[in-house]
Scaffold this motif. Sequence first.
Motif, PDB file in Angstrom:
ATOM      1  N   TRP A   1      -3.045  14.148   7.693  1.00 29.75           N
ATOM      2  CA  TRP A   1      -3.543  12.964   8.252  1.00 29.75           C
ATOM      3  C   TRP A   1      -2.966  11.871   7.576  1.00 29.75           C
ATOM      4  N   ALA A   2      -2.141  10.881   8.102  1.00 31.86           N
ATOM      5  CA  ALA A   2      -1.748   9.861   7.184  1.00 31.86           C
ATOM      6  C   ALA A   2      -1.769   8.569   8.287  1.00 31.86           C
ATOM      7  N   ALA A   3      -1.775   7.273   7.269  1.00 32.17           N
ATOM      8  CA  ALA A   3      -1.929   6.170   8.352  1.00 32.17           C
ATOM      9  C   ALA A   3      -0.693   5.722   8.915  1.00 32.17           C
ATOM     10  N   VAL A   4      -0.531   4.872   9.811  1.00 32.16           N
ATOM     11  CA  VAL A   4       0.649   4.598  10.550  1.00 32.16           C
ATOM     12  C   VAL A   4       1.652   3.950   9.485  1.00 32.16           C
ATOM     13  N   ASP A   5       1.299   2.942   8.762  1.00 31.28           N
ATOM     14  CA  ASP A   5       2.385   2.667   7.764  1.00 31.28           C
ATOM     15  C   ASP A   5       2.628   3.407   6.664  1.00 31.28           C
ATOM     16  N   ALA A   6       2.149   4.647   6.725  1.00 32.89           N
ATOM     17  CA  ALA A   6       2.468   5.655   5.607  1.00 32.89           C
ATOM     18  C   ALA A   6       3.924   6.476   6.135  1.00 32.89           C
ATOM     19  N   VAL A   7       3.942   6.311   7.471  1.00 39.98           N
ATOM     20  CA  VAL A   7       5.024   7.284   8.122  1.00 39.98           C
ATOM     21  C   VAL A   7       6.260   6.244   8.660  1.00 39.98           C
ATOM     22  N   GLY A   8       5.884   5.056   8.411  1.00 38.23           N
ATOM     23  CA  GLY A   8       7.040   3.984   8.796  1.00 38.23           C
ATOM     24  C   GLY A   8       6.624   2.630   8.603  1.00 38.23           C
ATOM     25  N   GLU A   9       7.793   1.638   8.542  1.00 34.95           N
ATOM     26  CA  GLU A   9       7.591   0.179   8.341  1.00 34.95           C
ATOM     27  C   GLU A   9       6.741  -0.513   9.661  1.00 34.95           C
ATOM     28  N   VAL A  10       5.751  -0.982   9.290  1.00 42.01           N
ATOM     29  CA  VAL A  10       4.952  -1.771  10.563  1.00 42.01           C
ATOM     30  C   VAL A  10       5.388  -3.334  10.532  1.00 42.01           C
ATOM     31  N   THR A  11       5.810  -3.730  11.682  1.00 40.83           N
ATOM     32  CA  THR A  11       6.137  -5.288  11.765  1.00 40.83           C
ATOM     33  C   THR A  11       5.679  -5.810  12.929  1.00 40.83           C
ATOM     34  N   THR A  12       5.286  -6.908  12.991  1.00 37.17           N
ATOM     35  CA  THR A  12       4.875  -7.849  14.315  1.00 37.17           C
ATOM     36  C   THR A  12       5.957  -8.673  14.916  1.00 37.17           C
ATOM     37  N   GLY A  13       6.127  -8.793  16.057  1.00 36.69           N
ATOM     38  CA  GLY A  13       7.284  -9.607  16.383  1.00 36.69           C
ATOM     39  C   GLY A  13       7.183 -11.009  16.440  1.00 36.69           C
ATOM     40  N   ALA A  14       8.113 -11.990  16.861  1.00 36.43           N
ATOM     41  CA  ALA A  14       7.822 -13.161  16.798  1.00 36.43           C
ATOM     42  C   ALA A  14       8.950 -13.923  18.039  1.00 36.43           C
ATOM     43  N   THR A  15       8.682 -14.955  18.548  1.00 38.12           N
ATOM     44  CA  THR A  15       9.589 -15.457  19.705  1.00 38.12           C
ATOM     45  C   THR A  15      10.189 -16.603  18.684  1.00 38.12           C
TER      46      THR A  15
END
Length: 480
Positions: A256-270
Amino acid sequence: MEDGLPQSWMKVQLGDVLSSIIGGGTPSKDREDYFQGDIPLMTVKDMRSRRPSGTGFNITAEALANSSAKLVPADTLVIATRMGLGKIVRAPFETAINQDLKALFPAEGMDKSFVEFWFLSMAQRIEAMGTGTTVKGIRLNGLAGLDFPLPLSEEQRRIVEKIEVLFVQLDKGEEAVRQVQGLLKRYRQSVLKAAVTGALTADWRAENRDKLDHGRDLLARILDTRRETWAGRSRYKEPVTPDTSDLPELPEGWVWAAVDAVGEVTTGATPASAKKDAFFGGDIPFLKPTDLDQGALVAEAREFLTDAGADASRTVRKGAVLVTCIGATTGKTGVNRFDRAAFNQQINAVEPFDTVALGDYLYWVFVGSAFQAQIWANAAATTLPIINKSKFSRLPVPVPSVAEQSVIVAVVEAQLARADELERLCETELARASALRQSILKQAFAGRLVPQDPADEPASALLARIRAAAPGKKTRKAKA
C-alpha cells in the motif's frame, strides 16, 4: 379510403373526440403551509413513467381551493404542454395538476388507451411543435387541431388489445436486456476489484514468483524514486504512510502506498481571462472535467492554449492520470494521451514515476468502486464536494511491480473490451425495441395492425353520437 385510412375510419381532429381539456396551476409558494397536505400535485418532473407512483409535492385542500390547481380522478390522461412535450401519463391515484400539464377527457365511445397510444405515436411531432426561447410550450388550439384517425369503438378496443400484447412481449425483451446490462455493470466492477486485489493475476504471480521483488524492496524503490525525482522542487518531505488498518491484505510482493508516493500530484489552473487573446487559441490542449468522459483515452479537447497560456496554467505529459476534484463529477477519471496538455483547477493530476507505476494501471485503480468511495469519503462537505490536493495525495493505492501492473492492464482491457461489445449489443437491441414500438403504433393508427370487421358500423356514426352528446362543446383554451 381517406388519406390511406380504412374505408370505415374517419380523419377528425383530436378536439373532436375529447369531452374536455382541463388545465391546472400551482398554489402560492409564499405559503409554506400550502405544501404540507396530503393531496398530490403533479408536475412535469413526476412524468418519468407512464404510470407514476407518486408526486414530488403534496398540497392542502385550502391550497387547492385558493389556486388554479385542478384535481383530476385516478387514471386520467395527463399530458405536458410546457417542458416535457410529448409525455403522457395515467396516474393510478387522484391528483392535482399544475399549469404545465393538461388533463384530457375522451368523449363517450372513445377508448382511453386508444387515445393514449395515439398520443405516444405522435410524441416526436408534438415535441417538434413546441415554441419558445428558453422553455418550449405548445398551445391547446394547436394540440386540439391535430389530425386524429377515428375507428369505431369496437375496433379501438381490438387495436388496444393487440398493442398491449405486442408491447408486453417487447417489455419482457427489454427487461432481459436491462438485466444483462446490470450484470455487465457488476462484472466490470468485479474485474476491477480482482485487478486491484491481485486475484486477476494470481496465476501469473505464481509462475513468476522467483522474478518478483519482495514488498519491502518494492516500497524502498518507490521511496527512492520519489526522492530522486524531487530535485529542484521545494524541501523534500516523505509521503504520509497510509493507514491500512481498514484496508484488505494484499498479495505477497504488493504494498500500500500513498498516491503521491507513486507519482507527482498537481492541481490545475486556468489562465487569467484578462489575457484571453494571449493565452487562448493555440495548439496545446486545455482539459476540463467534461473532457474526462473519454476515460482512458483522453485524446480530444474542446479548448486550446498558447505556449504562454500553458505556462500560466499547469501541464502534464502523456500518461498522466487526471481526476476531477470538485463538483458533482468528483472522481471522474481519464488518462492524458497528448504529448503535453494543460488542465484546469477542477482537476488533480498524477504523473506516475516511471519505474514505480503505470498511468494505465493507476487509471483502473482510480475508477474502481473502492478508490471512488475513498475520494467521496474524503471530499469536504461544502457547497460543492471537493477533495483538495493534500487529501487526494494521501489516499492509499495498491501497488504491485511494474511488470505485474502491465499484465493487469492487458487483462483488464481485454476483459472489459468484451463487456463493452456486449453493452453495444444491448444498446442496439434497446434501440431496435424502441423502433419496433413506433412501427407498431404507426401500423395501428394507419388501420393495418388488426383485420377490419365488415360488421363494424362506420366511424361517422360514432362521431355523430359524440357530437350529439355534447352540443356546442368547446375545448377549453389556455396559454401553454
